[in-house]
Scaffold this active site. Structure first.
Site, PDB file in Angstrom:
ATOM      1  N   CYS A  34      -0.015   9.712   1.376  1.00  0.00           N
ATOM      2  CA  CYS A  34       0.478   8.643   0.529  1.00  0.00           C
ATOM      3  C   CYS A  34      -0.457   8.047  -0.336  1.00  0.00           C
ATOM      4  O   CYS A  34      -2.068   8.160   0.379  1.00  0.00           O
ATOM      5  CB  CYS A  34       1.295   7.879   1.717  1.00  0.00           C
ATOM      6  SG  CYS A  34       2.863   6.433   0.756  1.00  0.00           S
ATOM      7  N   ASP A  43       5.197   0.948  10.102  1.00  0.00           N
ATOM      8  CA  ASP A  43       3.782   0.941   9.962  1.00  0.00           C
ATOM      9  C   ASP A  43       3.544  -0.934  10.110  1.00  0.00           C
ATOM     10  O   ASP A  43       3.812  -1.211  11.036  1.00  0.00           O
ATOM     11  CB  ASP A  43       4.124   0.247   7.790  1.00  0.00           C
ATOM     12  CG  ASP A  43       2.610   0.468   7.666  1.00  0.00           C
ATOM     13  OD1 ASP A  43       1.372   0.459   8.411  1.00  0.00           O
ATOM     14  OD2 ASP A  43       2.421   0.037   5.966  1.00  0.00           O
TER      15      ASP A  43
HETATM   16  O1  LIG Z   1      -0.600   1.661   0.025  1.00  0.00           O
HETATM   17  C1  LIG Z   1      -0.827   1.387  -0.746  1.00  0.00           C
HETATM   18  O2  LIG Z   1      -0.750   0.521  -1.651  1.00  0.00           O
HETATM   19  C2  LIG Z   1       0.851   0.747  -0.609  1.00  0.00           C
HETATM   20  C3  LIG Z   1       1.656  -0.428  -1.796  1.00  0.00           C
HETATM   21  C4  LIG Z   1       2.803  -1.118  -1.169  1.00  0.00           C
HETATM   22  C5  LIG Z   1       3.537  -0.684  -0.013  1.00  0.00           C
HETATM   23  C6  LIG Z   1       3.046   0.493   1.013  1.00  0.00           C
HETATM   24  C7  LIG Z   1       1.774   0.849   0.660  1.00  0.00           C
HETATM   25  N1  LIG Z   1       1.033   2.319   1.513  1.00  0.00           N
HETATM   26  C8  LIG Z   1       2.151   2.787   2.736  1.00  0.00           C
HETATM   27  O3  LIG Z   1       1.291   1.615   3.781  1.00  0.00           O
HETATM   28  C9  LIG Z   1       1.504   3.308   4.702  1.00  0.00           C
HETATM   29  C10 LIG Z   1      -0.058   2.630   5.661  1.00  0.00           C
HETATM   30  O4  LIG Z   1      -0.866   3.132   4.718  1.00  0.00           O
HETATM   31  P1  LIG Z   1      -2.397   3.454   5.509  1.00  0.00           P
HETATM   32  O5  LIG Z   1      -2.709   4.437   6.665  1.00  0.00           O
HETATM   33  O6  LIG Z   1      -2.580   1.918   6.705  1.00  0.00           O
HETATM   34  O7  LIG Z   1      -3.290   2.867   4.626  1.00  0.00           O
HETATM   35  C11 LIG Z   1       2.037   4.703   4.023  1.00  0.00           C
HETATM   36  O8  LIG Z   1       3.145   4.374   4.828  1.00  0.00           O
HETATM   37  C12 LIG Z   1       1.807   4.371   2.767  1.00  0.00           C
HETATM   38  O9  LIG Z   1       3.343   4.531   2.073  1.00  0.00           O
END
Ligand SMILES: O=C(O)c1ccccc1N[C@@H]1O[C@H](COP(=O)(O)O)[C@@H](O)[C@H]1O
Length: 209
Positions: free
Chosen positions: A6, A129
């Site tokens: 992502c 998450d």
């Molecule tokens: O990544 C972003 O900036 C974000 C912003 C707003 C909503 C979701 C976002 N990201 C999502 O966060 C999770 C996990 O991220 P990480 O691996 O802990 O960095 C992932 O599902 C992204 O889609």
């Protein structure tokens, strides 16, 4: 198991990551995020991709914004990552039949898992998450994996939150999600993916029992 990477912002990185084996690529459509990409840019990146699922990540967005972004970006999935209610999910699903709908839930305590049931009729997939008081996502914080060991929703689910090549093996030794989702754990900086870390991730996954 599906592997979702992502926070893509660059076509060359997106193509390389799809070719390494990612089955889903996610584009952040939340304007406050440092990983935000405009719908037109998503459309340009998507044009260059091999066959892969393409998700837009939204947070409390209007139906109009979601529909327009899906159309312009040529997306086949929508991830709702804000405080969207089951009714909101029902509305999005009704407006976008054929588009996979993921509801992301930010888990602060095991009790937060109880809300899953109310969404089951309206979503295709769940994503768990980590909760952060100031950031909606991309936090790099992990969930308490032990506390998820009895999580068996009536829909497929993705594990997200702080996953990295160095901890994914441990996470998957405790849990069997239908998919995993990584963002900041495979980055140089927000939106700039580290292809060496993505390759390490797939090496670890190939070695997982
Ligand atoms: O990544 C972003 O900036 C974000 C912003 C707003 C909503 C979701 C976002 N990201 C999502 O966060 C999770 C996990 O991220 P990480 O691996 O802990 O960095 C992932 O599902 C992204 O889609």
């Amino acid at each position: 198991m599906r592997v979702k990477i992502c926070g893509l912002t660059q076509s060359a990185q997106a193509v390389a990551i799809a070719n390494m084996g990612a089955s889903v690529l996610g584009f952040i459509c939340v304007k406050q995020s440092p990983r935000y990409v405009a719908p037109e840019t998503i459309g340009q990146i998507v044009q260059t991709l091999p066959d892969v699922d393409r998700f837009g990540v939204f947070a409390n967005a209007s139906l109009d914004t979601i529909q327009q972004t899906v159309a312009i970006g040529n997306l086949n999935g929508v991830q709702l990552h804000g405080q969207e209610s089951p009714k909101d999910c029902q509305t999005v699903r009704g407006a976008l039949p054929g588009v996979e709908l993921i509801k992301a839930l930010r888990i602060r305590s095991p009790e937060d898992l109880n809300q899953v049931q109310a969404y089951v009729p309206y979503v295709d997939t769940f994503l768990l998450d980590a909760y952060h008081p100031e950031q909606l996502g991309g936090t790099g914080h992990t969930l308490d994996w032990q506390s998820l060991q009895s999580f068996r929703p009536q829909r497929p689910w993705f594990l997200a939150g702080g996953l990295r090549p160095t901890n994914i093996g441990h996470a998957l030794s405790l849990l069997s999600p239908d998919g995993i989702d990584l963002s900041s754990g495979v980055e140089n900086a927000p939106g700039d993916k580290n292809l060496t870390k993505v390759a390490q991730l797939f090496d670890v996954l190939r070695a997982c029992p």
